[in-house]
Design a protein around this motif. Sequence first.
Motif, PDB file in Angstrom:
ATOM      1  N   HIS A  18      29.531  40.189  40.838  1.00 22.66           N
ATOM      2  CA  HIS A  18      30.768  39.526  41.192  1.00 22.66           C
ATOM      3  C   HIS A  18      30.986  38.034  40.941  1.00 22.66           C
ATOM      4  N   LEU A  19      30.022  37.416  41.273  1.00 26.19           N
ATOM      5  CA  LEU A  19      30.185  35.983  40.893  1.00 26.19           C
ATOM      6  C   LEU A  19      30.096  35.612  39.482  1.00 26.19           C
ATOM      7  N   ARG A  20      29.198  36.448  38.730  1.00 28.73           N
ATOM      8  CA  ARG A  20      29.013  36.299  37.285  1.00 28.73           C
ATOM      9  C   ARG A  20      30.589  36.565  36.513  1.00 28.73           C
ATOM     10  N   VAL A  21      31.267  37.632  37.012  1.00 26.95           N
ATOM     11  CA  VAL A  21      32.320  38.197  36.541  1.00 26.95           C
ATOM     12  C   VAL A  21      33.545  37.225  36.745  1.00 26.95           C
ATOM     13  N   ARG A  22      33.703  36.565  38.145  1.00 23.46           N
ATOM     14  CA  ARG A  22      34.572  35.865  38.568  1.00 23.46           C
ATOM     15  C   ARG A  22      34.515  34.476  37.971  1.00 23.46           C
ATOM     16  N   LYS A  23      33.509  34.190  37.134  1.00 25.88           N
ATOM     17  CA  LYS A  23      33.499  32.735  36.228  1.00 25.88           C
ATOM     18  C   LYS A  23      34.368  32.871  35.282  1.00 25.88           C
ATOM     19  N   ARG A  33      44.817  39.846  38.302  1.00 29.12           N
ATOM     20  CA  ARG A  33      43.338  40.811  38.096  1.00 29.12           C
ATOM     21  C   ARG A  33      43.521  41.700  38.810  1.00 29.12           C
ATOM     22  N   LEU A  34      42.792  42.851  38.204  1.00 29.51           N
ATOM     23  CA  LEU A  34      42.348  44.038  38.850  1.00 29.51           C
ATOM     24  C   LEU A  34      41.276  44.212  39.498  1.00 29.51           C
ATOM     25  N   VAL A  35      41.192  44.446  40.706  1.00 32.41           N
ATOM     26  CA  VAL A  35      39.787  44.495  41.481  1.00 32.41           C
ATOM     27  C   VAL A  35      39.543  46.026  42.036  1.00 32.41           C
ATOM     28  N   VAL A  36      38.470  46.592  41.625  1.00 36.05           N
ATOM     29  CA  VAL A  36      38.031  47.671  42.106  1.00 36.05           C
ATOM     30  C   VAL A  36      36.999  47.890  42.845  1.00 36.05           C
ATOM     31  N   PHE A  37      37.067  48.492  43.834  1.00 34.91           N
ATOM     32  CA  PHE A  37      35.727  48.416  44.983  1.00 34.91           C
ATOM     33  C   PHE A  37      35.531  49.896  45.419  1.00 34.91           C
ATOM     34  N   ARG A  38      34.207  50.104  45.189  1.00 32.45           N
ATOM     35  CA  ARG A  38      33.786  51.444  45.384  1.00 32.45           C
ATOM     36  C   ARG A  38      32.871  51.390  46.374  1.00 32.45           C
ATOM     37  N   SER A  39      33.121  52.257  47.489  1.00 32.60           N
ATOM     38  CA  SER A  39      32.069  52.554  48.495  1.00 32.60           C
ATOM     39  C   SER A  39      31.512  53.824  48.390  1.00 32.60           C
ATOM     40  N   LEU A  40      30.568  54.300  49.324  1.00 34.99           N
ATOM     41  CA  LEU A  40      30.142  55.501  49.012  1.00 34.99           C
ATOM     42  C   LEU A  40      31.047  56.798  49.255  1.00 34.99           C
ATOM     43  N   LYS A  41      31.907  56.526  50.115  1.00 35.37           N
ATOM     44  CA  LYS A  41      32.911  57.604  50.506  1.00 35.37           C
ATOM     45  C   LYS A  41      34.339  57.235  49.858  1.00 35.37           C
ATOM     46  N   HIS A  42      34.708  55.957  49.616  1.00 35.30           N
ATOM     47  CA  HIS A  42      36.238  55.610  49.017  1.00 35.30           C
ATOM     48  C   HIS A  42      36.270  54.754  48.078  1.00 35.30           C
ATOM     49  N   ILE A  43      37.338  54.589  47.286  1.00 37.08           N
ATOM     50  CA  ILE A  43      37.555  53.768  46.334  1.00 37.08           C
ATOM     51  C   ILE A  43      38.916  52.916  46.714  1.00 37.08           C
ATOM     52  N   TYR A  44      38.894  51.778  46.249  1.00 35.59           N
ATOM     53  CA  TYR A  44      40.100  50.678  46.563  1.00 35.59           C
ATOM     54  C   TYR A  44      40.486  49.909  45.176  1.00 35.59           C
ATOM     55  N   ALA A  45      41.593  49.781  45.177  1.00 37.91           N
ATOM     56  CA  ALA A  45      41.963  49.092  43.820  1.00 37.91           C
ATOM     57  C   ALA A  45      43.179  48.003  44.252  1.00 37.91           C
ATOM     58  N   GLN A  46      42.979  46.887  43.754  1.00 40.25           N
ATOM     59  CA  GLN A  46      43.763  45.773  44.290  1.00 40.25           C
ATOM     60  C   GLN A  46      44.393  44.833  42.899  1.00 40.25           C
ATOM     61  N   VAL A  47      45.603  44.494  43.087  1.00 41.56           N
ATOM     62  CA  VAL A  47      46.079  43.534  41.989  1.00 41.56           C
ATOM     63  C   VAL A  47      46.308  42.175  42.756  1.00 41.56           C
ATOM     64  N   VAL A  48      45.362  40.991  42.163  1.00 36.54           N
ATOM     65  CA  VAL A  48      45.380  39.772  42.774  1.00 36.54           C
ATOM     66  C   VAL A  48      46.023  38.702  42.037  1.00 36.54           C
ATOM     67  N   ASP A  49      46.530  37.873  42.293  1.00 36.39           N
ATOM     68  CA  ASP A  49      47.124  36.636  41.680  1.00 36.39           C
ATOM     69  C   ASP A  49      46.105  35.360  42.054  1.00 36.39           C
ATOM     70  N   ASP A  50      45.103  34.932  41.349  1.00 35.59           N
ATOM     71  CA  ASP A  50      44.197  33.856  41.694  1.00 35.59           C
ATOM     72  C   ASP A  50      44.715  32.467  41.958  1.00 35.59           C
ATOM     73  N   VAL A  51      45.805  32.024  41.250  1.00 36.54           N
ATOM     74  CA  VAL A  51      46.365  30.960  41.346  1.00 36.54           C
ATOM     75  C   VAL A  51      47.028  30.551  42.741  1.00 36.54           C
ATOM     76  N   THR A  52      47.694  31.669  43.301  1.00 34.94           N
ATOM     77  CA  THR A  52      48.280  31.628  44.608  1.00 34.94           C
ATOM     78  C   THR A  52      47.419  32.092  45.587  1.00 34.94           C
ATOM     79  N   GLN A  53      46.114  32.747  45.190  1.00 35.96           N
ATOM     80  CA  GLN A  53      45.179  33.405  46.031  1.00 35.96           C
ATOM     81  C   GLN A  53      45.790  34.413  46.941  1.00 35.96           C
TER      82      GLN A  53
END
Length: 89
Positions: A18-23, A33-53
């Motif tokens: 995560h840190l390597r990609v975020r650089k 930015r599109l963020v995808v998180f995969r757990s063992l049971k679920h999947i989540y996707a977010q759209v993030v504006d890093d300038v305004t956090q």
Amino acid sequence: MAKIAIPRTDAERRKRRHLRVRKAVNGTAERPRLVVFRSLKHIYAQVVDDVTQRTLMTVGDEGMNGTKSERALAVGKSIAEKAKAAGFA
């Protein structure tokens, strides 16, 4: 000079990745930015504006039926439709 510890657990490897990609990747209001998180049971996707956090939109697979692959496909289509409607794509 101290050596950097080798990540041994999956969580440590994920954090390092995560840190390597975020650089290199930053989202803006025009191109978030599109963020995808995969757990063992679920999947989540977010759209993030890093300038305004800020997280602009999020989609998860709670309440969806089917295999993990089918739910992941549905999450991807859903976040894409939302992003197009908001004018990001």
